[in-house]
Design an enzyme around this catalytic site. Structure first.
Site, PDB file in Angstrom:
ATOM      1  N   GLY A  74      79.014  20.198 -26.153  1.00  0.00           N
ATOM      2  CA  GLY A  74      79.457  18.933 -26.804  1.00  0.00           C
ATOM      3  C   GLY A  74      78.588  17.966 -27.745  1.00  0.00           C
ATOM      4  N   GLN A  76      77.784  15.461 -28.452  1.00  0.00           N
ATOM      5  CA  GLN A  76      76.954  14.214 -28.016  1.00  0.00           C
ATOM      6  C   GLN A  76      76.552  14.795 -26.271  1.00  0.00           C
ATOM      7  OE1 GLN A  76      75.753  11.997 -29.348  1.00  0.00           O
ATOM      8  NE2 GLN A  76      76.726  11.808 -30.991  1.00  0.00           N
ATOM      9  N   SER A  77      76.150  15.809 -26.292  1.00  0.00           N
ATOM     10  CA  SER A  77      75.746  16.310 -25.143  1.00  0.00           C
ATOM     11  C   SER A  77      74.422  15.923 -24.281  1.00  0.00           C
ATOM     12  CB  SER A  77      75.567  17.445 -25.158  1.00  0.00           C
ATOM     13  OG  SER A  77      74.766  17.917 -23.693  1.00  0.00           O
ATOM     14  N   ASN A  78      74.217  15.197 -23.877  1.00  0.00           N
ATOM     15  CA  ASN A  78      72.770  14.577 -23.352  1.00  0.00           C
ATOM     16  C   ASN A  78      72.308  15.997 -22.614  1.00  0.00           C
ATOM     17  OD1 ASN A  78      73.808  11.843 -23.379  1.00  0.00           O
ATOM     18  ND2 ASN A  78      75.311  11.723 -21.913  1.00  0.00           N
ATOM     19  N   CYS A  80      72.294  18.806 -23.796  1.00  0.00           N
ATOM     20  CA  CYS A  80      71.685  19.175 -24.929  1.00  0.00           C
ATOM     21  C   CYS A  80      70.446  18.729 -25.067  1.00  0.00           C
ATOM     22  CB  CYS A  80      72.613  19.458 -26.190  1.00  0.00           C
ATOM     23  SG  CYS A  80      73.611  20.633 -25.737  1.00  0.00           S
TER      24      CYS A  80
END
Ligand SMILES: *Cc1c(COP(=O)(O)O)cnc(C)c1O
Length: 342
Positions: A74, A76-78, A80
């Protein structure tokens, strides 16, 4: 048990502390002792659970001649964001395939991705869901045509390689339990792509950790995670044929997803604010806030009543608070005298 771990690169600040939550225990514990395993302290930009997986994944990438990491998630992926910083720290290119339309003002994890110099491609939800495998393939070919080599890392770094991160963390927990005088515990973690839960569940069995591991799902449902843990474990066994055969059962505390992945209700925001004041711990609305609400709700229902100690794994996610600051409207106003409302 002597396990043959694959190579990893030291990126996480470990061992992380195990801390007793005295005031939170008094409020929510109902006689249990509540503990937190501070995996939000694995780093600053590398904060959270993903870095434990990426230690093994990055070593695999380098050992296989890769110069680029591609992963997805997403906006806001942590995972990524952690991958973006791991790449920057190791001199690898990072390309993130993100789900959704980019906002005009990048915030939280998305903003940090740019500071880490990651290349970002955003895809509309529908295209992302139907084409993500092809998109990985397309970009891998793109880098190959330039003479490079890109490793495709699945969602959350949850695959047969990534699960080593939390298998290893169970060795740490065994030491923590010993030092804290914990003889038996329930361990509660947020579960999203399943790799943390798989690693903890497997690691507890492999290292004789006296604990029952529970995942609070933040998306999908219990059956999804039972299947995901089984498939992550299967991939791990296929990749590393020498590993011991263990039987494990995934345990899921379902019912705390709310209106969907990334969407939290007022109870979650209020609990995040309360724990912040009470213990100086900041949870996030996507993962750890929901998991903590799930844990205290299950405590109240008597789920863990056979056992005194409960360990919450703080898997990080602090940067996810900022893009969702509006969720605290009203909650912080009512309690924070600095805002001048009380
Ligand atoms: C990714 C993530 C989780 C879930 O871990 P999985 O291994 O994907 O199940 C939990 N908490 C935070 C803060 C995360 O970023």
């Amino acid at each position: 048990m002597a396990l043959a771990y694959p190579r990893k690169i030291d990126l996480a600040q470990t061992p992380t502390p195990l801390q007793h939550l005295e005031r939170a225990s008094a409020i929510w514990g109902r006689g249990h002792r509540l503990w937190v395993k501070r995996d939000d302290l694995t780093g600053s930009t590398l904060s959270g659970n993903k870095v434990r997986k990426l230690e093994f994944i990055a070593a695999h990438a380098i050992d296989n001649g890769c110069d680029t990491l591609i992963t997805c998630g997403g906006l806001q992926s942590n995972h990524c964001r952690a991958t973006a910083f791991v790449g920057a720290q190791l001199g690898l290119n990072v390309h993130l395939l993100l789900r959704g339309e980019p906002p005009s003002n990048a915030d939280g994890n998305l903003f940090l991705n740019y500071l880490a110099g990651a290349k970002v491609s955003c895809y509309p939800l529908k295209q992302y869901l139907s084409d993500i495998d092809q998109l990985f393939g397309k970009w891998q070919e793109h880098y190959a045509a330039q003479g490079g080599k890109a490793l495709a890392i699945p969602t959350g770094g949850s695959d047969g390689i990534g699960v080593w991160g939390y298998i290893a963390a169970c060795e740490e927990l065994r030491e923590d339990f010993y030092a804290a005088g914990i003889e038996q515990a329930h361990i509660v973690t947020a579960t999203g792509s399943g790799g943390t839960q798989t690693g903890l569940t497997l690691g507890a069995a492999l290292h004789d950790l006296p604990a029952t591991v529970w995942g609070v799902n933040v998306c999908d449902d219990a059956q999804y995670f039972v299947d995901k843990v089984a498939s992550d474990k299967e991939e791990w066994e296929q990749r590393y044929p020498g590993v011991p055969a263990v039987k494990v059962q995934a345990r899921v505390l379902d019912g705390y997803v709310g209106h969907g992945y990334g969407v939290a209700d007022e109870t979650v925001f209020a609990t995040i604010a309360e724990l912040g004041r009470l213990e100086g711990l900041v949870l996030d609305p996507v993962y750890t806030g929901k998991a903590f609400v799930g844990m205290v709700t299950e405590i109240a229902a008597g789920r863990f009543k056979n056992c005194r100690d409960i360990v919450f794994v703080h898997t990080g996610g602090i940067f996810g608070v900022f893009p969702q600051r509006a969720g605290f409207d009203g909650i912080l106003d009512a309690n924070n005298a600095l805002l001048g409302h009380s």
